[in-house]
Design a protein around this motif. Structure first.
Motif, mmCIF file in Angstrom:
data_model
loop_
_atom_site.group_PDB
_atom_site.id
_atom_site.type_symbol
_atom_site.label_atom_id
_atom_site.label_comp_id
_atom_site.label_asym_id
_atom_site.label_seq_id
_atom_site.Cartn_x
_atom_site.Cartn_y
_atom_site.Cartn_z
ATOM 1 N N LEU A 130 -24.848 8.531 -2.989
ATOM 2 C CA LEU A 130 -24.170 7.733 -3.992
ATOM 3 C C LEU A 130 -22.926 7.105 -3.382
ATOM 4 N N THR A 165 -19.898 4.269 -4.496
ATOM 5 C CA THR A 165 -19.337 3.447 -5.562
ATOM 6 C C THR A 165 -18.025 2.824 -5.105
ATOM 7 N N ASP A 167 -14.326 2.448 -5.895
ATOM 8 C CA ASP A 167 -13.334 3.218 -6.645
ATOM 9 C C ASP A 167 -12.134 2.373 -7.065
ATOM 10 N N ASP A 226 -22.326 0.343 -12.922
ATOM 11 C CA ASP A 226 -22.561 1.481 -12.017
ATOM 12 C C ASP A 226 -21.546 1.535 -10.876
ATOM 13 N N TYR A 227 -20.547 0.642 -10.878
ATOM 14 C CA TYR A 227 -19.479 0.596 -9.867
ATOM 15 C C TYR A 227 -20.004 0.343 -8.456
ATOM 16 N N LYS A 228 -21.115 -0.374 -8.337
ATOM 17 C CA LYS A 228 -21.691 -0.642 -7.030
ATOM 18 C C LYS A 228 -21.573 -2.103 -6.602
ATOM 19 N N TYR A 255 -17.687 8.004 -1.548
ATOM 20 C CA TYR A 255 -18.978 8.523 -1.105
ATOM 21 C C TYR A 255 -18.765 9.939 -0.582
#
Length: 190
Positions: free
Chosen positions: A22, A24, A26, A47-49, A81
């Protein structure tokens, strides 16, 4: 003119077993002559991606004095991560529009560095005049900078356009007024 920046930080160019489970975004900060809090907006996906940035000032032109010949935007992404991985920026694709007169040039450049690490990696493309139209460049960046293992530092990306000569305009938007800057991150298990 607005330009669209999409940063997909989970594109991976290594085998799946080396990819963190995962990743993302931040935090996001940005500054520069081509982006500021008054002319730029951004949205993080649910999904903060994926980060989407709308620029309002990424237009370099020879008609606007010395300060107008170069526009840039420095974006700092705080990545989150799990431990056990190191990353580098592997590939960048940029699109835009240029109107470059005879004996003039327009340059598109992306550079990056990782907070706490020494060194900066560059991808630079120059368009010689006479040229009018959209451009698209994909570059594989030199993998000279890797983040430290078990450390999630900020990824800092600077995008710029600049012009030289008598008559030139270069933007980070195409004729459809959308600009995509796609980044591919390479991962290494450590």
């Amino acid at each position: 003119m607005a330009a669209l920046l999409l940063v997909a930080v989970v594109c991976v160019a290594v085998p799946a077993r080396a990819q963190p489970p995962l990743v993302t975004i931040d935090s996001v900060t940005f500054t520069g002559s081509g982006c500021n809090w008054g002319n730029t907006n951004y949205v993080l996906s649910n999904d903060y991606k994926v980060l989407t940035v709308m620029f309002g000032g990424m237009i370099a032109t020879t008609d606007s004095g010395l300060a107008g010949k170069r526009k840039n935007c420095q974006i700092s992404l705080g990545l989150k991560y799990p431990d056990g991985f190191s990353f580098t920026l592997g590939k960048v694709t940029g699109r835009g529009f240029a109107d470059i007169g005879n004996s003039s040039t327009g340059t598109y450049q992306t550079s990056y560095y990782i907070s706490g690490q020494t060194g900066t990696s560059y991808a630079t493309r120059t368009i010689q005049g006479k040229f009018t139209g959209n451009y698209e460049f994909t570059d594989i960046l030199p993998r000279i900078i890797w983040s430290n293992c078990n450390n999630a530092p900020n990824l800092n990306i600077n995008s710029e356009v600049r012009v030289d000569g008598k008559k030139a305009v270069m933007t980070l938007d195409s004729s459809d007024q959308k600009f995509k800057l796609l980044f591919s991150i390479d991962w290494l298990a450590c």
